[in-house]
Design a protein around this motif. Structure first.
Motif, short mmCIF file in Angstrom:
data_model
loop_
_atom_site.label_atom_id
_atom_site.label_comp_id
_atom_site.label_asym_id
_atom_site.label_seq_id
_atom_site.Cartn_x
_atom_site.Cartn_y
_atom_site.Cartn_z
N ASN A 180 15.26 50.45 58.31
CA ASN A 180 15.60 49.25 57.71
C ASN A 180 15.71 49.51 56.59
N GLY A 181 17.33 50.06 56.46
CA GLY A 181 17.33 50.77 54.46
C GLY A 181 16.90 52.35 54.80
N PHE A 182 17.40 52.21 53.76
CA PHE A 182 17.21 53.86 53.17
C PHE A 182 15.71 54.42 53.06
N ALA A 183 15.14 53.34 52.89
CA ALA A 183 13.95 53.56 52.89
C ALA A 183 13.01 54.12 53.94
N GLU A 184 13.21 52.99 54.71
CA GLU A 184 12.55 53.16 56.46
C GLU A 184 13.41 54.77 57.10
N GLY A 207 15.38 63.21 39.57
CA GLY A 207 15.51 62.38 40.79
C GLY A 207 14.91 60.93 40.96
N TYR A 208 14.06 61.03 42.15
CA TYR A 208 13.59 59.91 42.27
C TYR A 208 12.28 59.47 41.10
N GLY A 209 11.71 60.56 40.35
CA GLY A 209 10.48 60.55 39.41
C GLY A 209 9.47 60.28 40.37
N GLN A 254 25.11 61.37 41.96
CA GLN A 254 23.51 62.56 42.10
C GLN A 254 22.99 61.33 41.71
N TRP A 255 21.58 60.73 42.09
CA TRP A 255 20.71 59.68 41.22
C TRP A 255 19.82 60.44 40.53
N PRO A 256 19.79 60.24 39.85
CA PRO A 256 20.02 59.91 38.40
C PRO A 256 21.32 60.09 37.44
N GLU A 282 20.54 64.26 53.79
CA GLU A 282 21.64 63.60 52.53
C GLU A 282 21.58 62.34 52.48
N ASP A 283 20.97 62.13 51.08
CA ASP A 283 20.93 60.22 50.75
C ASP A 283 21.98 60.00 50.42
N ASP A 284 23.25 59.12 50.91
CA ASP A 284 25.16 59.36 50.54
C ASP A 284 24.80 58.02 50.14
N TYR A 285 24.17 58.45 48.59
CA TYR A 285 23.65 57.15 47.64
C TYR A 285 24.93 56.87 46.74
N ASP A 286 25.55 55.69 47.09
CA ASP A 286 26.59 55.54 46.26
C ASP A 286 27.78 55.69 46.32
N GLY A 311 22.25 56.52 55.27
CA GLY A 311 22.45 55.43 55.01
C GLY A 311 22.11 54.06 54.59
N THR A 312 23.20 53.65 53.91
CA THR A 312 22.46 52.18 53.84
C THR A 312 23.03 51.49 53.37
N VAL A 313 22.97 50.07 53.35
CA VAL A 313 24.39 48.83 52.81
C VAL A 313 24.08 47.70 51.92
N SER A 314 22.46 48.98 51.50
CA SER A 314 21.59 47.76 50.11
C SER A 314 22.52 47.85 48.60
N LYS A 315 23.55 49.33 48.03
CA LYS A 315 24.58 49.06 47.06
C LYS A 315 26.10 47.93 47.47
N SER A 316 26.49 48.71 49.38
CA SER A 316 27.20 47.87 49.46
C SER A 316 27.66 46.02 49.59
N VAL A 321 19.86 43.00 52.45
CA VAL A 321 20.09 43.42 53.95
C VAL A 321 18.93 43.79 55.44
N ARG A 322 18.65 45.35 54.09
CA ARG A 322 17.39 45.93 54.30
C ARG A 322 18.26 46.95 56.32
N LEU A 323 19.44 47.14 56.33
CA LEU A 323 19.87 48.06 57.42
C LEU A 323 20.37 48.96 56.74
C1 LIG Z 1 18.70 57.03 45.47
C2 LIG Z 1 18.51 55.78 46.18
N1 LIG Z 1 18.74 55.86 47.11
C3 LIG Z 1 18.54 55.36 48.48
C4 LIG Z 1 18.39 53.64 48.21
C5 LIG Z 1 19.14 52.69 48.94
O1 LIG Z 1 17.14 52.16 49.49
P1 LIG Z 1 17.19 51.20 50.62
O2 LIG Z 1 18.55 51.31 51.69
O3 LIG Z 1 15.82 51.09 50.89
O4 LIG Z 1 17.71 49.61 49.61
C6 LIG Z 1 17.60 53.88 46.98
C7 LIG Z 1 17.64 51.51 46.04
O5 LIG Z 1 17.70 51.51 44.63
C8 LIG Z 1 17.77 54.58 45.94
O6 LIG Z 1 17.62 54.58 44.47
#
Ligand SMILES: Cc1ncc(COP(=O)(O)O)c(C=O)c1O
Length: 476
Positions: A180-184, A207-209, A254-256, A282-286, A311-316, A321-323
């Protein structure tokens, strides 16, 4: 009804090095041949049209046609009756498989430069509905049962092909877990690492702070160790000194801070993991949204035995969608699958089938192409507005994704700027929340522009120009 392919071109990650003396045509031929030989492009897989690939790579269409012709002659590619060019079906065993591998409520803000949100209004509702209608009637009855905790094999196979093609990841559907997304994905990974004796996990700083990510690390019993990030990505020497044996990184964007991890750093990071028997998460962010530069492949493609790729579809698509997916290194795969099974017995299968159909049909690629153009325009609107109203403010971060860093004049106080902007109904967000030290210097803003129209971006900057520059009277 068969899946409609016409006019929906797939994307392909290939790199051409214009600094090399080797002609581009030769580079392209070698790249394609290598992708087919190693199995990154599977037999039967469709290639982009010559026009589309020429556009993606910035070369002439004739050059791509010549390459396709050559590889066709060599038996690597096939074209049937004027249809798309595909990787030729080869005899079993002929192809080497890839290595295993606020105070003012948000509603009242006229512009909120909130980070991490894609354009919610652009969710492809029509395509999603189409994919649901396409996938559900033909799904076997067994899909309604509890299934494989790794998720639908249909989606795993489709995503594995997609990630090999677009991210050059060494993806294997057998070692992929849909979550269920990157978080899980992160929580499952951290729990497994913790049980395997890893207590210290390094995080990028900034980073995530103090956000949810660090909080969930703490709940997994893991100490989050901040390690600095510079213009090339995480500082690997500092990582070595930290004593951590796992690290969470965002190499693609890199986030952020918005930097991309430099090739030398990627190699140094992998070497670090090998030396200390460590793990890179690896958080394949963005990664989907590089719109001004050549894309960079996933770290996973370099060391699939050391990298847990999330990986996640939260941004794409959209966070709702939580996948997401985990590409597991072989020695962690069973433990991650077990963790997923015990946590929730698997992610919702019907949505997985919908996503598989969306990706396989080419509509997912088409959506990403459309969104890249939209985000590119929004970023340009931000650059133009800052250029017009606050020319002294430097903007950094790749032309990618949907956030950028604004460097405020050194004498300004981040919190004061944010509060003054709120008073004008503009939401701004400071870098200090993402720094481990919470330091407010140097004063910077993380400007998210994914969910803002060009007009709102322009107005938001114009309205706060005097606040951003510290000028008394904003002449704008
Ligand atoms: C750095 C980073 N990676 C990934 C995600 C995506 O997280 P998720 O897939 O749980 O929505 C986020 C969400 O804001 C994020 O800030």
């Amino acid at each position: 009804m068969p899946i409609e392919w016409a006019g929906l071109g797939p994307e392909l990650l290939l790199r051409l090095d214009r600094t090399k003396s080797q002609p581009l045509r030769v580079q392209l031929e070698l790249g394609l041949r290598e992708a087919i030989r190693t199995g990154r492009l599977a037999p039967g897989e469709r290639l982009p049209s010559s026009r589309e690939l020429a556009r993606q790579l910035g070369v002439s269409r004739g050059l791509v046609q010549e390459c396709y012709g050559q590889l066709h002659a060599e038996g690597y590619l096939s074209t049937r009756g004027g249809s798309a060019t595909r990787v030729a079906q080869v005899e079993a065993g002929a192809v080497t498989p890839a290595p295993s591998q606020p105070d003012v409520p948000v509603a009242t803000l006229t512009a909120d430069f909130q980070t991490g949100l894609p354009d919610l209004a652009s969710f492809p509702r029509g395509d999603w509905l189409w994919a649901q209608r396409e996938s559900l009637p033909s799904a076997p009855t067994a899909v309604f049962d509890y299934g494989d905790p790794r998720g639908s094999v249909v989606l795993r196979e489709v995503l594995a092909g997609y990630l090999r093609r677009v991210r050059a990841a060494a993806s294997d559907p057998q070692r992929m877990v849909i979550c269920n997304g990157f978080a899980e994905g992160l929580v499952l990974t951290l729990r497994v690492l913790r049980r395997g004796g890893i207590r210290r996990v390094a995080f990028e700083d900034p980073g995530y702070g103090d956000g949810e990510t660090s909080a969930s690390a703490a709940r997994c019993g893991v100490d989050a160790i901040p390690v600095p990030v510079d213009a090339s990505g995480i500082d690997v020497s500092a990582l070595k000194a930290s004593g951590a044996r796992a690290v969470l990184v965002t190499p693609a964007h890199q986030w952020p801070t918005g930097v991309v991890m430099a090739p030398q750093r990627r190699h140094a990071l992998v070497a670090w993991a090998q030396d200390c028997d460590g793990v890179v998460i690896e958080d394949d962010y963005d990664a989907e949204f590089r719109y001004d530069r050549d894309p960079v492949g996933a770290l996973h493609g370099l060391a699939s035995d050391r990298v847990v790729h999330l990986g996640t579809v939260s941004k794409s698509l959209a966070p709702a969608v939580r996948l997401g997916w985990i590409l597991c290194p072989p020695r962690l795969a069973d433990a991650i699958v077990e963790e997923k099974k015990l946590t929730d017995r698997g992610s919702p299968v019907l949505d997985q089938l919908t996503l598989a159909t969306l990706v396989r049909s080419g509509r997912y690629d088409r959506h990403l192409r459309r969104m890249r153009t939209i985000y590119g325009r929004r970023r340009q609107a931000l650059v133009d507005a800052l250029g017009a109203h606050t020319p002294d403010i430097r903007l950094t971060g790749l032309a990618a994704g949907f956030h950028a860093i604004a460097h405020l004049p050194a004498h300004l106080d981040e919190a004061t700027v944010i509060a003054a902007a709120r008073g004008r109904s503009v939401g701004l967000h400071g870098m200090s929340t993402y720094r481990a030290s919470r330091s407010t210097t140097p004063p910077q803003l993380v400007l998210g522009f994914g969910n803002l129209t060009e007009r709102a971006i322009t107005r938001g900057i114009a309205t706060t120009a005097d606040v951003l520059t510290g000028r008394r009277n904003g002449s704008g």
